[in-house]
Design an enzyme around this catalytic site. Sequence first.
Site, PDB file in Angstrom:
ATOM      1  N   ASP A 183       0.841  -1.189   0.000  1.00  0.00           N
ATOM      2  CA  ASP A 183       0.000   0.000   0.000  1.00  0.00           C
ATOM      3  C   ASP A 183       0.885   1.252   0.000  1.00  0.00           C
ATOM      4  O   ASP A 183       1.672   1.457   0.928  1.00  0.00           O
ATOM      5  CB  ASP A 183      -0.899  -0.010   1.236  1.00  0.00           C
ATOM      6  CG  ASP A 183      -1.922   1.118   1.231  1.00  0.00           C
ATOM      7  OD1 ASP A 183      -1.908   1.944   0.305  1.00  0.00           O
ATOM      8  OD2 ASP A 183      -2.748   1.158   2.167  1.00  0.00           O
ATOM      9  N   HIS A 185      -0.590   4.377  -0.300  1.00  0.00           N
ATOM     10  CA  HIS A 185      -1.391   5.420   0.351  1.00  0.00           C
ATOM     11  C   HIS A 185      -1.344   6.742  -0.402  1.00  0.00           C
ATOM     12  O   HIS A 185      -1.513   7.817   0.200  1.00  0.00           O
ATOM     13  CB  HIS A 185      -0.909   5.623   1.798  1.00  0.00           C
ATOM     14  CG  HIS A 185      -2.002   5.555   2.809  1.00  0.00           C
ATOM     15  ND1 HIS A 185      -2.289   6.582   3.674  1.00  0.00           N
ATOM     16  CD2 HIS A 185      -2.900   4.574   3.093  1.00  0.00           C
ATOM     17  CE1 HIS A 185      -3.298   6.238   4.452  1.00  0.00           C
ATOM     18  NE2 HIS A 185      -3.691   5.036   4.119  1.00  0.00           N
ATOM     19  N   GLU A 209      -1.347  -1.018  -4.034  1.00  0.00           N
ATOM     20  CA  GLU A 209      -2.534  -0.224  -3.713  1.00  0.00           C
ATOM     21  C   GLU A 209      -2.244   1.265  -3.729  1.00  0.00           C
ATOM     22  O   GLU A 209      -1.256   1.722  -3.146  1.00  0.00           O
ATOM     23  CB  GLU A 209      -3.046  -0.647  -2.330  1.00  0.00           C
ATOM     24  CG  GLU A 209      -4.252   0.122  -1.851  1.00  0.00           C
ATOM     25  CD  GLU A 209      -4.779  -0.427  -0.535  1.00  0.00           C
ATOM     26  OE1 GLU A 209      -5.425   0.346   0.201  1.00  0.00           O
ATOM     27  OE2 GLU A 209      -4.558  -1.612  -0.232  1.00  0.00           O
ATOM     28  N   GLU A 235     -10.338   3.235  -2.279  1.00  0.00           N
ATOM     29  CA  GLU A 235     -10.802   3.521  -0.923  1.00  0.00           C
ATOM     30  C   GLU A 235     -11.284   4.956  -0.769  1.00  0.00           C
ATOM     31  O   GLU A 235     -12.042   5.273   0.147  1.00  0.00           O
ATOM     32  CB  GLU A 235      -9.717   3.229   0.105  1.00  0.00           C
ATOM     33  CG  GLU A 235      -8.519   4.162   0.038  1.00  0.00           C
ATOM     34  CD  GLU A 235      -7.404   3.728   0.979  1.00  0.00           C
ATOM     35  OE1 GLU A 235      -7.229   4.384   2.022  1.00  0.00           O
ATOM     36  OE2 GLU A 235      -6.732   2.739   0.670  1.00  0.00           O
ATOM     37  N   ASP A 257     -14.873   1.143  -0.061  1.00  0.00           N
ATOM     38  CA  ASP A 257     -15.072   0.925   1.369  1.00  0.00           C
ATOM     39  C   ASP A 257     -16.557   0.958   1.654  1.00  0.00           C
ATOM     40  O   ASP A 257     -17.239   1.927   1.314  1.00  0.00           O
ATOM     41  CB  ASP A 257     -14.348   2.013   2.159  1.00  0.00           C
ATOM     42  CG  ASP A 257     -14.318   1.737   3.644  1.00  0.00           C
ATOM     43  OD1 ASP A 257     -15.400   1.499   4.221  1.00  0.00           O
ATOM     44  OD2 ASP A 257     -13.224   1.771   4.241  1.00  0.00           O
ATOM     45  N   HIS A 284     -11.920  -2.282   0.882  1.00  0.00           N
ATOM     46  CA  HIS A 284     -11.147  -1.585   1.909  1.00  0.00           C
ATOM     47  C   HIS A 284     -11.911  -1.679   3.224  1.00  0.00           C
ATOM     48  O   HIS A 284     -13.115  -1.466   3.261  1.00  0.00           O
ATOM     49  CB  HIS A 284     -10.994  -0.124   1.480  1.00  0.00           C
ATOM     50  CG  HIS A 284     -10.226   0.745   2.408  1.00  0.00           C
ATOM     51  ND1 HIS A 284     -10.829   1.637   3.272  1.00  0.00           N
ATOM     52  CD2 HIS A 284      -8.901   0.878   2.606  1.00  0.00           C
ATOM     53  CE1 HIS A 284      -9.899   2.291   3.947  1.00  0.00           C
ATOM     54  NE2 HIS A 284      -8.723   1.849   3.573  1.00  0.00           N
TER      55      HIS A 284
END
Length: 381
Positions: A183, A185, A209, A235, A257, A284
């Site tokens: 991830d 982010h 991700e 997400e 999500d 997510h």
Amino acid sequence: MKITDIETFAVAPRWLFCRIATDEGIVGWGEPIVEGRAETVRAAVHELADYLIGQDPLRIEDHWQVLSKGGFYRGGPVLSSALAGLDQALWDIAGQAYDAPVHALLGGPVRDRVRMYTWIGGDEPAEIGEAVAEKISQGFTAVKMNGCAVMSRLATVRETDAMLARLQAAREALGPDRDVAVDFHGRVSTANARRVLPLLEPFHPLFIEEPVLPEHAGKLAAIVAASSTPIAMGERCYHRSEFAGPLQAGVSVVQPDISHAGGISEVRRVAALAEIYDAVLAPHCPLGPIALAASLQVAFATPNFLIQEQSLGIHYNVGNDLLDYLIDPSVFQFFDGYVQRPMAPGLGIQVDEAAVRRADETGHQWRSPVWRHSDGSFAEW
């Protein structure tokens, strides 16, 4: 059956729950939250509740249409998350009313168990190896880790080498039969992503991700082309329309999500859209027990499902964890990295209402940390 009351509860460590009561005694639970904006979402839930009081809770789709479109101004994380929690609670009520788990109402199960992954931390390779070994001992077959902390807008050799060393440590600890997802982010620039992503290929990540921020989704085609590793995102997308461009760009894994993207009703539509592009669903969910329960109901009814995130033991959950708010925590027991199909009506969990009400007396004021680059400028967290 009519909706008689809607309540919200801010519970540690950083969650918001909602409770919908009916005149027939059936109660549904949802989890509407934007992490760090709990009180803002709480206000939005109560604004939307004005419409729902007195309505038939089983008209889920009609309520979704009205709540998502009836205010003229639509979408965004706050409104979509408020709607998401209410939608989860309505599905929970429907399952109890029909004496069936939600996945049965979504067309029935397409699998008997769902694969789960867990988070690992660690700044150094040795710490990564130890963290992976601990998760393997708990039965997990897949982990996810941060690709980097603060990274320069154009990574230095040292930063790149440190990232590769950590991922190599994870792969060596996992062996060839387990998976690691990475991830980012949104912490790396498009140029950085195109440079470093190919370097990760020898470690065979399950997926990479959010390599770039969602506002740079127009660059995803170039990033997909730069690496053979599947790219995941979603997400911070709140409506199926926001997934169309990334899917057309070649994103392989969508990650809506269920507490942000309009709830069960919308996430299942995102999954159906992804199926057209031969992409898979990996929801997510670093959130609480209601969000996880709702995610699993979708997972069991979704043909193109890949794997489910969950947050048991994650660093956010210091002091309170998912199982603290459940009467029977065994519903989230994992066997060989999988969870079995829940058979109880609704979302398949029993929320410990007394524990929730006690937690709300204290509440929380969780906020996202603020990171900065070495020159003092803002850095993505």
